[in-house]
Design a protein around this motif. Structure first.
Motif, mmCIF file in Angstrom:
data_model
loop_
_atom_site.group_PDB
_atom_site.id
_atom_site.type_symbol
_atom_site.label_atom_id
_atom_site.label_comp_id
_atom_site.label_asym_id
_atom_site.label_seq_id
_atom_site.Cartn_x
_atom_site.Cartn_y
_atom_site.Cartn_z
ATOM 1 N N VAL A 1 9.835 -4.499 1.889
ATOM 2 C CA VAL A 1 10.981 -5.226 1.345
ATOM 3 C C VAL A 1 11.984 -4.208 0.834
ATOM 4 C CG1 VAL A 1 11.710 -6.825 -0.463
ATOM 5 C CG2 VAL A 1 9.567 -7.221 0.763
ATOM 6 N N GLY A 2 13.242 -4.391 1.186
ATOM 7 C CA GLY A 2 14.291 -3.475 0.771
ATOM 8 C C GLY A 2 14.696 -2.492 1.851
ATOM 9 N N ASP A 3 13.985 -2.498 2.985
ATOM 10 C CA ASP A 3 14.345 -1.608 4.091
ATOM 11 C C ASP A 3 15.655 -2.051 4.738
ATOM 12 O OD1 ASP A 3 12.308 0.215 3.939
ATOM 13 O OD2 ASP A 3 11.159 -0.583 5.615
ATOM 14 N N ASN A 4 16.250 -1.154 5.495
ATOM 15 C CA ASN A 4 17.419 -1.436 6.299
ATOM 16 C C ASN A 4 17.141 -2.702 7.117
ATOM 17 O OD1 ASN A 4 18.546 -1.119 9.233
ATOM 18 N ND2 ASN A 4 19.964 0.012 7.911
ATOM 19 N N THR A 5 18.077 -3.634 7.133
ATOM 20 C CA THR A 5 17.862 -4.939 7.772
ATOM 21 C C THR A 5 17.541 -4.816 9.256
ATOM 22 O OG1 THR A 5 19.360 -5.941 6.172
ATOM 23 C CG2 THR A 5 18.880 -7.225 8.132
ATOM 24 N N THR A 6 18.260 -3.975 9.976
ATOM 25 C CA THR A 6 18.005 -3.813 11.412
ATOM 26 C C THR A 6 16.609 -3.248 11.644
ATOM 27 O OG1 THR A 6 20.367 -3.456 11.789
ATOM 28 C CG2 THR A 6 18.868 -2.766 13.552
ATOM 29 N N SER B 1 0.854 -1.182 0.000
ATOM 30 C CA SER B 1 0.000 0.000 0.000
ATOM 31 C C SER B 1 0.892 1.234 0.000
ATOM 32 C CB SER B 1 -0.903 0.011 1.235
ATOM 33 O OG SER B 1 -1.618 1.215 1.283
ATOM 34 N N THR B 2 0.834 1.998 -1.072
ATOM 35 C CA THR B 2 1.694 3.169 -1.184
ATOM 36 C C THR B 2 0.965 4.465 -0.861
ATOM 37 O OG1 THR B 2 1.217 3.314 -3.543
ATOM 38 C CG2 THR B 2 3.210 2.101 -2.892
ATOM 39 N N ALA B 3 -0.332 4.398 -0.627
ATOM 40 C CA ALA B 3 -1.098 5.611 -0.368
ATOM 41 C C ALA B 3 -0.609 6.317 0.887
ATOM 42 C CB ALA B 3 -2.582 5.281 -0.245
ATOM 43 N N ASN B 4 -0.211 5.564 1.890
ATOM 44 C CA ASN B 4 0.206 6.146 3.162
ATOM 45 C C ASN B 4 1.652 5.796 3.511
ATOM 46 O OD1 ASN B 4 -2.470 7.132 3.642
ATOM 47 N ND2 ASN B 4 -3.020 5.012 4.047
ATOM 48 N N LEU B 5 2.368 5.221 2.545
ATOM 49 C CA LEU B 5 3.735 4.776 2.785
ATOM 50 C C LEU B 5 4.717 5.917 2.552
ATOM 51 C CD1 LEU B 5 5.549 2.258 3.381
ATOM 52 C CD2 LEU B 5 5.762 2.036 0.911
ATOM 53 N N VAL B 6 5.579 6.128 3.530
ATOM 54 C CA VAL B 6 6.648 7.117 3.406
ATOM 55 C C VAL B 6 7.959 6.367 3.599
ATOM 56 C CG1 VAL B 6 7.709 9.170 4.418
ATOM 57 C CG2 VAL B 6 5.222 8.990 4.277
ATOM 58 N N THR B 7 8.880 6.521 2.658
ATOM 59 C CA THR B 7 10.185 5.887 2.765
ATOM 60 C C THR B 7 11.247 6.969 2.902
ATOM 61 O OG1 THR B 7 9.465 4.015 1.433
ATOM 62 C CG2 THR B 7 11.829 4.328 1.645
ATOM 63 N N VAL B 8 12.028 6.856 3.957
ATOM 64 C CA VAL B 8 13.112 7.798 4.215
ATOM 65 C C VAL B 8 14.415 7.083 3.891
ATOM 66 C CG1 VAL B 8 14.275 9.168 6.001
ATOM 67 C CG2 VAL B 8 11.776 8.915 6.032
ATOM 68 N N ASN B 9 15.262 7.740 3.109
ATOM 69 C CA ASN B 9 16.561 7.169 2.782
ATOM 70 C C ASN B 9 17.620 7.914 3.587
ATOM 71 O OD1 ASN B 9 19.196 7.056 1.239
ATOM 72 N ND2 ASN B 9 17.989 5.475 0.223
ATOM 73 N N ARG B 10 18.286 7.178 4.470
ATOM 74 C CA ARG B 10 19.363 7.744 5.282
ATOM 75 C C ARG B 10 20.645 6.995 4.961
ATOM 76 N NH1 ARG B 10 16.871 6.924 10.928
ATOM 77 N NH2 ARG B 10 14.790 7.204 10.163
ATOM 78 N N ALA B 11 21.606 7.720 4.445
ATOM 79 C CA ALA B 11 22.930 7.154 4.132
ATOM 80 C C ALA B 11 22.824 5.882 3.298
ATOM 81 C CB ALA B 11 23.716 6.902 5.418
ATOM 82 N N GLY B 12 21.910 5.865 2.344
ATOM 83 C CA GLY B 12 21.771 4.726 1.436
ATOM 84 C C GLY B 12 20.891 3.601 1.942
ATOM 85 N N SER B 13 20.319 3.740 3.128
ATOM 86 C CA SER B 13 19.422 2.715 3.675
ATOM 87 C C SER B 13 17.996 3.250 3.729
ATOM 88 C CB SER B 13 19.853 2.318 5.091
ATOM 89 O OG SER B 13 21.080 1.622 5.055
#
Length: 145
Positions: A123-128, A95-107
């Motif tokens: 999927v694809g988020d920082n592992t930790t 669901s991308t309607a409410n999804l916000v992805t922040v990229n910090r230092a390539g993660s």
């Protein structure tokens, strides 16, 4: 003239084979359920990967498809004679309607912002980040049992 006939015959055969190989596609967002109405009565239903999507049979002509996690699987529905009456690729999207992805230092770090932002799984988020959120969701499921 003979080569034109061969070309037309080959083109027509290719189109017919491509049409036969084309499967329908049914898209549902993860965490959502969609209704699938059938034209004939279903006797059995098979979903390829139950970790990606699930199917519930409401009645012989009404299926409920639930998206679990991002990915693709397939659905096959048979009638009482064992004939395939429906087949589709089930595509579960995020669901991308409410999804916000922040990229910090390539993660990547994903958040579900409805209306307040809370960490979410993508999927694809920082592992930790992903493992922490996943662990919390699993703990919450155990508390609800």
């Amino acid at each position: 003239m003979l080569s034109l006939k061969k070309f037309i015959s080959f083109s027509l055969a290719s189109l017919l084979m491509a049409g036969a190989a084309f499967a329908s596609q049914f898209t549902v967002e993860s965490g959502d359920t969609k209704i699938l109405r059938l034209k004939k009565d279903a006797a059995s239903v098979v979903i390829g990967n139950q970790n990606i999507a699930d199917v519930a049979v409401a009645n012989s002509q009404l299926l409920l498809i639930s998206g679990k996690v991002f990915g693709t699987t397939n659905l096959i529905v048979f009638d009482s004679e064992g004939q395939t009456i429906y087949t589709a690729d089930i595509v579960v999207t995020t669901s991308t309607a409410n999804l916000v992805t922040v990229n910090r230092a390539g993660s990547n770090f994903s958040y579900d912002c409805t209306p307040d932002c809370r960490p979410g799984l993508a999927v694809g988020d920082n592992t930790t980040h992903f493992n922490t959120i996943y662990s919390q969701i699993e703990q919450q499921k155990q508390l609800n049992e």
